[in-house]
Enzyme design. Structure first.
Site, PDB file in Angstrom:
ATOM      1  N   HIS A  96       0.614  -1.183  -0.075  1.00 34.40           N
ATOM      2  CA  HIS A  96       0.072  -0.301  -0.069  1.00 34.40           C
ATOM      3  C   HIS A  96       0.682   1.252   0.037  1.00 34.40           C
ATOM      4  O   HIS A  96       1.721   1.508   1.019  1.00 34.40           O
ATOM      5  CB  HIS A  96      -1.038   0.105   1.263  1.00 34.40           C
ATOM      6  CG  HIS A  96      -1.827   1.208   1.230  1.00 34.40           C
ATOM      7  ND1 HIS A  96      -3.096   0.924   0.186  1.00 34.40           N
ATOM      8  CD2 HIS A  96      -2.014   2.441   1.374  1.00 34.40           C
ATOM      9  CE1 HIS A  96      -3.648   2.139   0.508  1.00 34.40           C
ATOM     10  NE2 HIS A  96      -3.233   3.165   0.863  1.00 34.40           N
ATOM     11  N   ALA A  97       0.592   2.321  -0.905  1.00 37.08           N
ATOM     12  CA  ALA A  97       1.608   3.257  -1.224  1.00 37.08           C
ATOM     13  C   ALA A  97       1.584   4.159   0.147  1.00 37.08           C
ATOM     14  O   ALA A  97       0.486   4.338   0.710  1.00 37.08           O
ATOM     15  CB  ALA A  97       1.079   4.177  -2.337  1.00 37.08           C
TER      16      ALA A  97
ATOM     17  N   HIS B  72       0.143  12.129  -5.491  1.00 37.17           N
ATOM     18  CA  HIS B  72      -0.403  12.003  -4.281  1.00 37.17           C
ATOM     19  C   HIS B  72       0.669  11.703  -3.389  1.00 37.17           C
ATOM     20  O   HIS B  72       0.885  12.579  -2.142  1.00 37.17           O
ATOM     21  CB  HIS B  72      -1.482  10.880  -4.195  1.00 37.17           C
ATOM     22  CG  HIS B  72      -2.047  10.863  -2.734  1.00 37.17           C
ATOM     23  ND1 HIS B  72      -3.317  11.418  -2.323  1.00 37.17           N
ATOM     24  CD2 HIS B  72      -1.450  10.127  -1.572  1.00 37.17           C
ATOM     25  CE1 HIS B  72      -3.152  11.103  -0.856  1.00 37.17           C
ATOM     26  NE2 HIS B  72      -2.257  10.443  -0.653  1.00 37.17           N
ATOM     27  N   GLU B  73       1.544  10.802  -3.323  1.00 40.87           N
ATOM     28  CA  GLU B  73       2.686  10.343  -2.409  1.00 40.87           C
ATOM     29  C   GLU B  73       3.593  11.480  -2.526  1.00 40.87           C
ATOM     30  O   GLU B  73       4.116  12.016  -1.335  1.00 40.87           O
ATOM     31  CB  GLU B  73       3.311   9.145  -2.727  1.00 40.87           C
ATOM     32  CG  GLU B  73       2.349   8.122  -2.509  1.00 40.87           C
ATOM     33  CD  GLU B  73       1.752   7.744  -1.196  1.00 40.87           C
ATOM     34  OE1 GLU B  73       2.110   8.405  -0.343  1.00 40.87           O
ATOM     35  OE2 GLU B  73       0.387   7.591  -1.213  1.00 40.87           O
TER      36      GLU B  73
ATOM     37  N   HIS C 236       2.714  14.471  -0.160  1.00 43.67           N
ATOM     38  CA  HIS C 236       3.134  14.138   1.239  1.00 43.67           C
ATOM     39  C   HIS C 236       4.725  14.669   1.566  1.00 43.67           C
ATOM     40  O   HIS C 236       4.984  15.285   2.457  1.00 43.67           O
ATOM     41  CB  HIS C 236       3.130  12.731   1.708  1.00 43.67           C
ATOM     42  CG  HIS C 236       1.651  12.237   1.814  1.00 43.67           C
ATOM     43  ND1 HIS C 236       0.711  12.920   2.520  1.00 43.67           N
ATOM     44  CD2 HIS C 236       1.057  11.348   1.252  1.00 43.67           C
ATOM     45  CE1 HIS C 236      -0.512  11.954   2.498  1.00 43.67           C
ATOM     46  NE2 HIS C 236      -0.316  11.197   1.649  1.00 43.67           N
TER      47      HIS C 236
ATOM     48  N   GLU D  64      -3.203  14.946   3.180  1.00 40.72           N
ATOM     49  CA  GLU D  64      -3.905  14.143   2.155  1.00 40.72           C
ATOM     50  C   GLU D  64      -4.148  15.032   0.744  1.00 40.72           C
ATOM     51  O   GLU D  64      -4.389  14.299  -0.317  1.00 40.72           O
ATOM     52  CB  GLU D  64      -4.865  13.242   2.421  1.00 40.72           C
ATOM     53  CG  GLU D  64      -4.712  12.279   3.535  1.00 40.72           C
ATOM     54  CD  GLU D  64      -3.423  11.302   3.244  1.00 40.72           C
ATOM     55  OE1 GLU D  64      -3.505  11.029   2.024  1.00 40.72           O
ATOM     56  OE2 GLU D  64      -3.119  10.758   4.193  1.00 40.72           O
TER      57      GLU D  64
ATOM     58  N   HIS E 203      -6.689   0.335   5.494  1.00 40.52           N
ATOM     59  CA  HIS E 203      -6.499   1.364   6.530  1.00 40.52           C
ATOM     60  C   HIS E 203      -7.296   0.820   7.807  1.00 40.52           C
ATOM     61  O   HIS E 203      -7.043   1.372   8.933  1.00 40.52           O
ATOM     62  CB  HIS E 203      -7.210   2.647   6.224  1.00 40.52           C
ATOM     63  CG  HIS E 203      -6.589   3.343   4.970  1.00 40.52           C
ATOM     64  ND1 HIS E 203      -6.746   2.650   3.695  1.00 40.52           N
ATOM     65  CD2 HIS E 203      -5.832   4.420   4.634  1.00 40.52           C
ATOM     66  CE1 HIS E 203      -5.876   3.429   2.551  1.00 40.52           C
ATOM     67  NE2 HIS E 203      -5.528   4.461   3.529  1.00 40.52           N
TER      68      HIS E 203
ATOM     69  N   TYR F 208      -9.130  11.636   4.230  1.00 42.72           N
ATOM     70  CA  TYR F 208      -9.283  11.466   2.828  1.00 42.72           C
ATOM     71  C   TYR F 208     -10.741  12.102   2.395  1.00 42.72           C
ATOM     72  O   TYR F 208     -10.858  12.710   1.167  1.00 42.72           O
ATOM     73  CB  TYR F 208      -9.431   9.881   2.316  1.00 42.72           C
ATOM     74  CG  TYR F 208      -8.049   9.129   2.550  1.00 42.72           C
ATOM     75  CD1 TYR F 208      -6.923   9.540   2.119  1.00 42.72           C
ATOM     76  CD2 TYR F 208      -8.137   8.372   3.665  1.00 42.72           C
ATOM     77  CE1 TYR F 208      -5.716   9.027   2.259  1.00 42.72           C
ATOM     78  CE2 TYR F 208      -6.985   7.611   3.982  1.00 42.72           C
ATOM     79  CZ  TYR F 208      -5.757   7.691   3.376  1.00 42.72           C
ATOM     80  OH  TYR F 208      -4.524   7.409   3.642  1.00 42.72           O
TER      81      TYR F 208
HETATM   82  O1  X8Z Z   1      -4.100   5.383   0.969  1.00 43.96           O
HETATM   83  C1  X8Z Z   1      -4.119   6.332   0.330  1.00 43.96           C
HETATM   84  C2  X8Z Z   1      -2.777   6.880  -0.340  1.00 43.96           C
HETATM   85  C3  X8Z Z   1      -1.784   6.789   0.818  1.00 43.96           C
HETATM   86  S1  X8Z Z   1      -2.069   8.001   1.867  1.00 43.96           S
HETATM   87  C4  X8Z Z   1      -2.467   5.634  -1.471  1.00 43.96           C
HETATM   88  N1  X8Z Z   1      -5.192   6.815  -0.200  1.00 43.96           N
HETATM   89  C5  X8Z Z   1      -6.509   6.275  -0.023  1.00 43.96           C
HETATM   90  C6  X8Z Z   1      -6.996   5.037  -0.291  1.00 43.96           C
HETATM   91  O2  X8Z Z   1      -6.129   4.540  -0.933  1.00 43.96           O
HETATM   92  O3  X8Z Z   1      -7.719   4.037   0.133  1.00 43.96           O
HETATM   93  C7  X8Z Z   1      -5.352   7.881  -1.441  1.00 43.96           C
HETATM   94  C8  X8Z Z   1      -6.838   8.024  -1.514  1.00 43.96           C
HETATM   95  C9  X8Z Z   1      -7.606   7.151  -0.608  1.00 43.96           C
HETATM   96 ZN    ZN Z   2      -1.821  10.022   1.392  1.00 47.27          ZN
END
Ligand code: X8Z
Ligand code: ZN
Length: 629
Positions: free
Chosen positions: A367-368, A397-398, A401, A425, A526, A536
């Site tokens: 997960h990024a 997105h990354e 951060h 975010e 998450h 988010y």
């Molecule tokens: O988790 C993330 C990022 C890392 S903070 C990749 N996002 C959420 C997800 O993937 O559920 C970005 C958008 C929503």
């Molecule tokens: Zn993020």
């Protein structure tokens, strides 16, 4: 990775667990590893004593806390990075131990801060004392062994997710493989198998999750909060109940538009798959939307593309492939956008130390995420980048951060964080709104020409499938957790409550009945990763507020969705000035510094999408929109 809110230095994952185990069936060896990690010793650091209960004492206490947190967070960050990029028995053992130690230090400092509650102290000291109490994601209670048990559980949960695999067509597949197939499959039997298959990794997490909730709640009440969810809602410079009401207000602003999109997409899915698969009324079947959690729907653009009027002349994934992009080039392209705003290039160490693609020889957390390991210069991303439209967005997105971390690096430790977590975010997403415009894609050679007005609706529909579809998901994840933490949802009700939230907020249903032991929340990163999610939702509002303000600053008078601030160093300087503030002031001041507004305001979303909303309303004429809850 470093615990985001916890260390104030990292973003995305908060409590990082470890394990080298497969999830549906744990091998004996891996089960032993996980159990062994549970025996990590629990030695608390010494209490900071000897600070008089006056303003000077508070100032000295805070300075000492910052020194200790900074030192331990760097050590924790290096261990967490090592574990996240190489999941083994030893990295797992080390991480569980350092996480317990870090939590104990945080809890000790939060309790220490309470001694100054009735003391008059300078404004920034008061803010730091508050942040010591608010910056913990999962607090452990102050009794021997609790932080250790909590760390073991979070380690196990995160590990189970990271290494999750399931059998599909005769072989074990990972989430990346399943997601890629789900994005392009138009066979409802296949999408159902992938949707249900991935969710077989999580029932094993349910008992750990319930225990974790109990421990964290014990910790939260000791710190004076009603429960852990109330603690999470307290991080927005306003009363926690007022914050919950604020998210309701924002959702009410966007909901009619979401219902319009839902109605249109449902109708197109019905045309495509027929009544037996997707009825023309009621909720949408979740596995038909091209994403494992139905959180962004852009992957099914081809299914819902307008049949009359303009068509989209390009497909972003195809453009990247045709232009020989690889993962590194995607990141370099992202960096190029930030540099065009006048921001610095990424340091050499970013390129040396980041994980940009999935290593083939070991287990990692895919997960990024973006990291700031030393709270100064050692910034990195960790991704398993693929050359496709989704990861083109994620790279921007990354990096957002990382650029935020870089901007606030001269702040004191406790202010090295986003104005609130939604800001963190929203940075990269704001940049992404410009970086996805055809004008910009043409400037960097990805598109040969800039499409004309006829592509307005196709473009906006693509954007809405990702941005508007996301909003109810962004809300429902923590609505579920708030209910879990405050006890309204018991462990036996975990899965039904998750499905009920999917239906209520997103208007979605799973493709078939869920098994009695299902723990579907655990199949979303998450939840086992313990990363708060309302951030988010907020970011999906903030990015449009930032975009509208930036385009105004740039003197743009055309439609908002066509505006790109690429190359605009004035906008870049003003944006960086907001980012440099970090968490030093209440978030409305940061918002005001860049946008002139002090409020959360979804009207920028409406402005951006206005032509599409009108178009959707016309398309839906005569349709029975909405769904029964
Ligand atoms: O988790 C993330 C990022 C890392 S903070 C990749 N996002 C959420 C997800 O993937 O559920 C970005 C958008 C929503
Ligand atoms: Zn993020």
């Amino acid at each position: 990775m470093k615990r985001a809110l916890m260390t104030a230095a990292a973003v995305c994952a908060l409590t990082v667990g470890t394990a080298g185990c497969a999830t549906t069936e744990r091998s004996a060896e891996n089960a032993a590893l996980i159990e062994a990690a549970a025996d990590v010793p629990d030695d608390s650091p010494a209490r900071p004593e000897g600070f008089p209960a006056d303003a000077a004492g508070a100032t000295a206490f805070v300075a000492d806390a910052e020194t200790r947190l900074a030192a331990l967070s760097e050590e924790a960050g290096r261990i967490q990075w090592t574990r996240a990029t190489n999941i083994t028995f030893d990295t797992m053992w080390l991480e569980s131990r350092i996480n317990a130690e870090y939590t104990e230090l945080q809890v000790q400092l939060a309790n220490g801060a309470a001694r100054f509650n009735d003391v008059e102290v300078p404004v920034d000291v008061r803010r730091k004392l508050n942040l010591l109490r608010l910056g913990i994601v999962l607090p452990a209670p102050n009794r021997p062994g609790a932080a250790g048990e909590l760390a073991d559980i979070t380690t196990r949960l995160d590990s189970t997710y990271a290494t999750g695999k399931f059998e599909y067509q005769g072989r074990q597949i990972t989430l990346d493989e399943a997601s890629a197939m789900l994005a392009t499959s138009r066979d409802p039997a296949q999408t159902r198998a992938l949707y249900e298959g991935w969710r077989t990794i999580s029932p094993v997490m349910a008992a750990d999750y319930a225990r974790m909730v109990a421990i964290a709640n014990e910790g939260a009440t000791e710190l004076g909060f009603a429960d852990t969810g109330a603690m999470w809602r307290s991080g927005y410079d306003m009363d926690p109940d007022a914050f919950a009401a604020e998210t309701d207000r924002l959702w009410a602003q966007v909901k009619p538009f979401y219902e319009n999109l839902h109605c249109y997409v449902r109708s197109r899915l019905n045309e495509r798959y027929g009544d037996a698969v997707q009825p023309a009324t009621g909720p949408i079947r979740a596995d038909l939307l091209g994403n494992m959690w139905s959180q962004q729907w852009g992957n099914i653009y081809d299914v819902v593309a307008p049949t009359t009027g303009g068509a989209s002349s390009y497909d972003m994934t195809e453009r990247l492939v045709a232009n020989n992009y690889d993962a590194r080039k995607m990141v370099e392209t992202g960096e190029g956008f930030y540099v065009s705003l006048g921001l610095p290039e990424l340091p050499e160490t970013f390129w040396e130390r980041s994980q940009i693609t999935r290593p083939r020889d070991r287990e990692v957390v895919c997960h990024a995420s973006a990291w700031d390991i030393d709270n100064r210069d050692d910034i990195r991303i960790k991704m398993c980048t693929e050359v496709n439209a989704e990861d083109f967005y994620t790279v921007h997105h990354e990096l957002g951060h990382n650029y935020y971390q870089r901007a606030y690096k001269d702040q004191p430790f406790l202010f090295k964080n986003g104005a609130n977590d939604g800001f963190h975010e929203a940075i990269g997403d704001f940049v992404g709104l410009s970086a996805l415009t055809p004008t910009y894609l043409n400037q960097i050679g990805l598109l040969e020409s800039v499409p004309g007005e006829a592509e307005e609706i196709p473009f906006l529909l693509k954007m809405a499938l990702d941005k508007i579809a996301f909003m109810p998901f962004g809300l429902m994840v923590d609505r579920w957790r708030w209910g879990v933490f405050n006890g309204e949802t018991s462990p036996a009700e975990y899965n039904d409550a998750w499905s009920a939230n999917m239906l209520r907020y997103q208007g979605l249903v799973p493709p078939g009945p869920r098994p009695a032991n299902a723990f579907d929340p655990g199949a979303k990163y998450h939840i086992p990763g313990n990363t708060p999610y309302t951030r988010y939702f907020l970011a999906h509002i903030y990015q449009f507020q930032f975009h509208r303000a930036a385009c105004q600053q740039a003197g743009w008078t055309g439609p908002l969705h066509r505006c790109s601030v690429y190359g605009n160093t004035e906008v870049g300087a003003r944006f960086n000035a907001m980012m440099e503030m970090g968490q030093s002031r209440p978030w409305p001041e940061a918002m005001q510094a860049f946008t002139g507004q002090r409020e959360n305001d979804a009207s920028a979303v409406a402005d951006y999408f206005a032509p599409l909303n009108t178009w959707l309303t016309a398309q839906n004429r005569g349709r029975d929109c909405g769904w029964e809850v």
